[in-house]
Design a protein around this motif. Structure first.
Motif, PDB file in Angstrom:
ATOM      1  N   TYR A   1       0.464   2.072  -1.041  1.00 49.48           N
ATOM      2  CA  TYR A   1      -0.553   1.313  -1.769  1.00 49.48           C
ATOM      3  C   TYR A   1       0.002   0.595  -2.997  1.00 49.48           C
ATOM      4  O   TYR A   1      -0.144  -0.609  -3.145  1.00 49.48           O
TER       5      TYR A   1
ATOM      6  N   HIS B   1     -12.123   2.522   2.022  1.00 42.54           N
ATOM      7  CA  HIS B   1     -11.908   3.351   0.829  1.00 42.54           C
ATOM      8  C   HIS B   1     -13.236   3.828   0.258  1.00 42.54           C
ATOM      9  O   HIS B   1     -13.380   4.997  -0.118  1.00 42.54           O
TER      10      HIS B   1
ATOM     11  N   GLY C   1      -5.856   2.074   0.762  1.00 43.84           N
ATOM     12  CA  GLY C   1      -5.299   1.133  -0.206  1.00 43.84           C
ATOM     13  C   GLY C   1      -4.147   0.340   0.367  1.00 43.84           C
ATOM     14  O   GLY C   1      -4.003  -0.852   0.096  1.00 43.84           O
ATOM     15  N   GLU C   2      -3.319   0.988   1.165  1.00 46.05           N
ATOM     16  CA  GLU C   2      -2.183   0.307   1.793  1.00 46.05           C
ATOM     17  C   GLU C   2      -2.662  -0.838   2.690  1.00 46.05           C
ATOM     18  O   GLU C   2      -1.993  -1.861   2.813  1.00 46.05           O
TER      19      GLU C   2
ATOM     20  N   MET D   1      -4.979   6.740   0.123  1.00 46.50           N
ATOM     21  CA  MET D   1      -3.787   5.909  -0.060  1.00 46.50           C
ATOM     22  C   MET D   1      -3.571   4.961   1.114  1.00 46.50           C
ATOM     23  O   MET D   1      -3.150   3.820   0.942  1.00 46.50           O
TER      24      MET D   1
ATOM     25  N   TRP E   1      -5.385  -2.564   2.057  1.00 46.05           N
ATOM     26  CA  TRP E   1      -6.247  -3.423   1.229  1.00 46.05           C
ATOM     27  C   TRP E   1      -7.689  -3.385   1.745  1.00 46.05           C
ATOM     28  O   TRP E   1      -8.388  -4.396   1.762  1.00 46.05           O
TER      29      TRP E   1
ATOM     30  N   SER F   1      -3.125  -6.491   7.331  1.00 42.99           N
ATOM     31  CA  SER F   1      -4.402  -5.975   6.845  1.00 42.99           C
ATOM     32  C   SER F   1      -5.571  -6.828   7.324  1.00 42.99           C
ATOM     33  O   SER F   1      -6.503  -6.343   7.932  1.00 42.99           O
TER      34      SER F   1
END
Length: 418
Positions: free
Chosen positions: A230, A104, A96-97, A93, A99, A264
């Motif tokens: 996320y 990942h 994903g937060e 997660m 990006w 990000s």
């Protein structure tokens, strides 16, 4: 867990901090993360300090001071293998937060490998589901369907419910509304707030693809308001597009997206933000930046679509055709059918008819049938497939008979050729 965290604070500070993280991880694993993160992290502000800043500190900083302040620490803790091994759901997660598809992918590879090597169905299923989500967002929908099928087959072997969010992401890009409505009703009945938020996001994508912007706006707002790691950030671009199309102000949502994406710094974040900014500003430079940002394939195709729509409305039909043709072909090749139809309609408005895409009988297979078909086509026996999917060889053969019937073939040799 929160009660234990407070009781242990004076006795064993490290264990106390672990209990706060256990509460967070538990909320993710059982699908009830909505509101859990805010509750846990609000109480975690009084947690005993760690020897050095850790993931709990990073998340407290995120909720208290925002992405710019927390991103460096989030990126650092994400590189620590201990986070993957002890809190794999939380690690995915956080990736994903940020990006960050590369981080990942590294985590999901570890999950799948470790799950297979140790015989842990839970780790393997989490890895399969997370890799399916990533494949979907890369535009590799066939791969995603295969991974979803394998995860569901393993869940079925243990009489457990599948990890539904992976299929929800796939349905969003495929443009299948009916299953999403059914999933929303079921998730709501079971109190799975995180899955509900995922479905709201999925429906916002689908409604934007269909041009039903009021419905998309309502669904996107529901996903953003849930505040999940996320997912809230993922839903902001959908909210911005829908708001702009509805004539509503999207400045606050854009500011929030910019704060997240600048922290990000990935190509995915830059491309999505440029697209959203272009919708708000109407500036051609923003559309060009979105097209050239190097985002994953579905997001790049969407940038071409939005740019083409803008060019057509500016009376530049020839330039619009180039962008819209690229968008349509990309979406059609990926199987992103809702956006492919929107691109085809826009292309038709410029005076050009989009090439048709013939249906493939392979698409009529269920995800599990497709996965078994692919394994068998590599030469795997029913016994080998059964061992991999935790099924009986008899069950594999039953699925294989359905595959033969749907594809109009009669043997494993035909399947390999197909």
């Amino acid at each position: 867990m929160l009660s234990a965290a407070h009781r242990l604070a004076a006795i064993d500070p490290r264990w106390s901090r672990d209990c706060f993280l256990d509460a967070l991880e538990m909320g993710l694993v059982v699908g009830r993360a909505n509101g859990v993160m805010d509750t846990v992290l609000a109480e975690a502000r009084s947690a005993p300090p760690a020897d050095e800043p850790d993931v709990l500190d990073a998340l407290v900083l995120l909720t208290g001071s925002g992405h710019q302040a927390a991103a460096p620490l989030l990126r650092r803790v994400l590189t620590e293998r201990a986070l993957w091994t002890r809190r794999p759901a939380l690690a995915t997660m956080i990736a994903g937060e940020l990006w960050d598809l590369d981080a990942h992918a590294e985590i999901t590879r570890w999950l799948r490998t470790t799950g297979r090597n140790t015989g842990s169905p839970w780790l393997l299923r989490l890895g399969l589901a997370q890799e399916a989500v990533a494949a979907t967002h890369r535009g590799e929908l066939a791969t995603a369907a295969t991974l979803v099928g394998e995860e569901e087959a393993i869940a079925d072997a243990f009489s457990d419910a599948p990890t539904a969010y992976a299929r929800v992401h796939l349905l969003a890009w495929r443009g299948e509304l009916g299953p999403l409505d059914s999933a929303l009703s079921d998730a709501g009945a079971r109190g799975k707030g995180q899955l509900v938020a995922n479905i709201h996001w999925a429906k916002s994508v689908l409604y934007n693809a269909r041009g039903d912007y009021p419905a998309a706006l309502a669904e996107a707002r529901a996903a953003v308001d849930a505040g999940d790691l996320y997912l809230a950030g993922m839903a902001l671009p959908e909210q911005i597009e829908a708001a702009v199309r509805c004539g509503e102000d999207a400045a606050d949502a854009l500011a929030e997206l910019c704060a997240r994406s600048s922290a990000s710094g990935t190509a995915w974040a830059r491309g999505v933000t440029a697209c959203a900014r272009a919708l708000v500003s109407g500036a051609e430079d923003d559309y060009v930046e979105a097209v050239e940002a190097g985002s994953p394939a579905p997001y790049r195709a969407r940038a071409h679509l939005l740019y083409g729509e803008w060019l057509r409305r500016a009376g530049r039909r020839k330039d619009a055709r180039t962008q819209l043709r690229t968008a349509h072909e990309s979406f059609a090749d990926m199987g992103v059918l809702g956006f492919a139809q929107r691109a085809a309609d826009e292309l038709k408005a410029t005076g050009e008819v989009a090439r048709s895409r013939s249906a493939d009988a392979f698409e009529t297979l269920t995800a599990q049938e497709a996965h078994i078909a692919r394994l068998v086509s590599t030469g795997a026996t029913s016994k080998e497939v059964a061992a991999r999917l935790f099924l009986s060889p008899r069950t594999v053969d039953a699925h294989l008979r359905n595959v033969f019937r749907k594809l109009g073939i009669h043997s494993r040799r035909d399947l390999r050729q197909r």
